[in-house]
Design an enzyme around this catalytic site. Structure first.
Site, mmCIF file in Angstrom:
data_model
loop_
_atom_site.group_PDB
_atom_site.id
_atom_site.type_symbol
_atom_site.label_atom_id
_atom_site.label_comp_id
_atom_site.label_asym_id
_atom_site.label_seq_id
_atom_site.Cartn_x
_atom_site.Cartn_y
_atom_site.Cartn_z
ATOM 1 N N HIS A 100 -3.305 -7.690 10.991
ATOM 2 C CA HIS A 100 -2.936 -6.522 11.797
ATOM 3 C C HIS A 100 -3.197 -6.897 13.260
ATOM 4 O O HIS A 100 -4.093 -7.694 13.553
ATOM 5 C CB HIS A 100 -3.836 -5.362 11.364
ATOM 6 C CG HIS A 100 -3.510 -4.041 11.978
ATOM 7 N ND1 HIS A 100 -3.968 -3.664 13.218
ATOM 8 C CD2 HIS A 100 -2.782 -3.001 11.522
ATOM 9 C CE1 HIS A 100 -3.534 -2.440 13.499
ATOM 10 N NE2 HIS A 100 -2.808 -2.017 12.477
ATOM 11 N N CYS A 116 2.340 -2.790 12.898
ATOM 12 C CA CYS A 116 1.322 -3.511 13.696
ATOM 13 C C CYS A 116 1.038 -4.897 13.113
ATOM 14 O O CYS A 116 -0.114 -5.365 13.128
ATOM 15 C CB CYS A 116 0.027 -2.725 13.813
ATOM 16 S SG CYS A 116 0.226 -1.189 14.702
ATOM 17 N N ASP A 160 -11.831 -8.036 7.885
ATOM 18 C CA ASP A 160 -11.203 -6.753 8.218
ATOM 19 C C ASP A 160 -10.951 -6.041 6.894
ATOM 20 O O ASP A 160 -10.039 -6.392 6.141
ATOM 21 C CB ASP A 160 -9.891 -7.032 8.971
ATOM 22 C CG ASP A 160 -9.041 -5.775 9.146
ATOM 23 O OD1 ASP A 160 -9.366 -4.732 8.556
ATOM 24 O OD2 ASP A 160 -8.024 -5.870 9.856
HETATM 25 N N1 7TS Z 1 -6.712 -3.723 10.030
HETATM 26 C C1 7TS Z 1 -5.820 -3.406 9.075
HETATM 27 C C2 7TS Z 1 -5.603 -4.351 7.925
HETATM 28 C C3 7TS Z 1 -5.109 -2.203 9.177
HETATM 29 O O1 7TS Z 1 -4.227 -1.893 8.221
HETATM 30 C C4 7TS Z 1 -5.346 -1.349 10.281
HETATM 31 C C5 7TS Z 1 -4.561 -0.077 10.485
HETATM 32 C C6 7TS Z 1 -6.300 -1.725 11.221
HETATM 33 C C7 7TS Z 1 -6.959 -2.918 11.069
HETATM 34 C C8 7TS Z 1 -6.643 -0.872 12.395
HETATM 35 O O2 7TS Z 1 -7.306 0.262 11.987
HETATM 36 P P1 7TS Z 1 -7.683 1.422 13.028
HETATM 37 O O3 7TS Z 1 -8.217 2.500 12.171
HETATM 38 O O4 7TS Z 1 -8.695 0.860 13.954
HETATM 39 O O5 7TS Z 1 -6.414 1.792 13.736
HETATM 40 N N2 7TS Z 1 -3.345 -0.055 9.820
HETATM 41 C C9 7TS Z 1 -2.357 0.856 10.012
HETATM 42 C C10 7TS Z 1 -1.179 0.808 9.282
HETATM 43 O O6 7TS Z 1 -0.945 -0.021 8.412
HETATM 44 N N3 7TS Z 1 -0.397 1.806 9.700
HETATM 45 O O7 7TS Z 1 -1.015 2.510 10.641
HETATM 46 C C11 7TS Z 1 -2.252 1.907 10.857
#
Ligand code: 7TS
Length: 407
Positions: A123, A364, A200
């Site tokens: 991501h 993303c 992650d």
């Molecule tokens: N890492 C992974 C694997 C993710 O899927 C996401 C968010 C993040 C990090 C970031 O998380 P946050 O809570 O800090 O934003 N993924 C997604 C998605 O797949 N669609 O919207 C957000």
């Protein structure tokens, strides 16, 4: 077990009863964020009504109540991921801030030419913080490629290590491909080179039991809002020996021991990394969310969601011209796909008119899109509150949209 309980579970999520354009909502965007059960919403409301005051600062009753709830939440998060100590749990805004914290702070220990390994299926939140560090400190980013079916190339991974490798930062589960990476094995390899690993866990913690001691990871990040908790709260686990060596991430109140204009000394971990008033209400509600999913049982959740994902894979695979990206055994509860040359945005927009909430775009993870030479995908992602009927609605919806749009 969960099947029969599904309607009871769904009652705990009032939003699932929403009607969209006169049709029942099928909420299939759980990888982006999960919906919240009543107990989580009520925990936030109740704390504001009964136990709201700034934490760690007051001698008065309410401040102590709020501080106790925050510190109990820290203990709860630690037990949820089996961290050896709650001192190793830092509350953050979410996964993104947790990765930024490590990249900024651990990053200050790195020198020009030091290397950090990430993967092609990260991501953006596990790419961009390291790129910012590269621009600041001249580190080198190395990338583990994946094969077309969505499996990381472990031989390539092993070949990336040199005597300048200082960190591996990898996703546990891909938010696009659903691949569950063999992080335990990857950590073993990294440790054999004396290199720490950040996992992650944004897409793993909500779906199956994650145990930091079993994984033997050095850092692990996850987001509250993806695990049925509120937005704006998440956690970073860090091995205390590393956290103690790392400089503070942000400066401000709460994280200091003494301040003078010449010299400031910092609190011990984890407070050293928690500048300013924390999201203590969110932390408490996150703990309530963790209790809630533990009550359902992560093994039940994992079992139910994998059956649902298999069912969805069968239904979608039978649709002519539908291509699923990521076909690894035991994949997580996401299916990313395209149908013929139908644009992902058109598919998502028309599915929405049928009440079906899916995500469209690059999710993303533009490097995954680049890998397959596509601009975006449609993604359905599942939770334990989804049903086979919703998968049927998705499959029928896709067929209907395809008929409308395909020549
Ligand atoms: N890492 C992974 C694997 C993710 O899927 C996401 C968010 C993040 C990090 C970031 O998380 P946050 O809570 O800090 O934003 N993924 C997604 C998605 O797949 N669609 O919207 C957000």
């Amino acid at each position: 077990m969960l099947n029969t309980q599904c309607s009871i579970i769904r009652e705990q999520f009032p939003i699932l009863a929403t009607e969209v354009y006169g049709r029942p909502l099928a909420y299939l965007d759980n990888a982006a964020t999960t919906q919240k059960p009543r107990c989580v919403v009520e925990a936030e409301r109740d704390q504001y009504y009964t136990a709201n005051a700034n934490v760690h600062r007051g001698v008065h009753y309410l401040s102590q109540q709020a501080t106790d709830l925050l510190e109990q939440a820290r203990v709860r998060v630690a037990s949820f991921i089996n961290a050896p100590s709650e001192q190793e749990i830092i509350f953050t805004r979410g996964t993104t801030e947790a990765v930024n914290l490590v990249a900024s702070s651990y990053g200050q220990l790195l020198k020009e030419g030091d290397e950090v390994i990430i993967s092609e299926m990260e991501h953006h939140s596990n790419i961009v913080p390291w790129q910012l560090l590269r621009d600041r400190r001249g580190i080198v980013l190395k990338v583990i490629p994946f094969c077309d079916d969505g499996i990381l190339d472990l031989n390539a991974y092993k070949a990336l290590f040199t005597d300048r490798t200082r960190m591996v930062s990898i996703t546990h589960v891909s938010n696009v491909l659903g691949t569950v990476n063999p992080v335990q094995e990857m950590i073993r390899v990294a440790h054999s080179h004396g290199v720490p690993v950040l996992v992650d866990a944004a897409q793993s913690v909500p779906h199956f039991r994650v145990d930091v001691q079993q994984l033997d990871c050095d850092f692990l990040a996850f987001s509250g809002h993806k695990v049925y908790g509120p937005t704006g709260i998440g956690a970073l686990y860090g091995r205390s020996a590393l956290l103690e060596q790392m400089p503070p991430y942000q400066g401000g109140g709460e994280m200091i021991s003494t301040v003078s204009f010449d010299r400031t000394t910092f609190e011990d971990i984890p407070y050293k990394f928690e500048a300013g008033t924390p999201n203590y209400v969110g932390a408490h509600a996150l703990a309530v969310a963790l209790d809630y999913i533990d009550e359902i049982g992560l093994d039940n959740i994992a079992d139910y969601e994998s059956r649902l994902t298999r069912y969805a894979t069968e239904r979608l695979s039978a649709i002519p011209d539908l291509r699923i990206f990521g076909n690894t055994p035991g994949k997580g509860a996401v299916i990313s796909f395209l149908v013929g040359d139908i644009h992902h945005l058109d598919m998502g927009t028309l599915l929405d008119r049928l009440g079906i909430a899916v995500r469209t775009g690059h999710h993303c993870a533009q490097l995954i899109m680049t890998h397959y030479g596509v601009e975006g995908m449609v993604r359905a992602s599942f939770s334990f509150y989804n049903t086979e009927a919703e998968i049927d609605a998705l499959a029928e919806g896709i067929i209907r949209v395809a008929k409308m749009l395909q020549k």
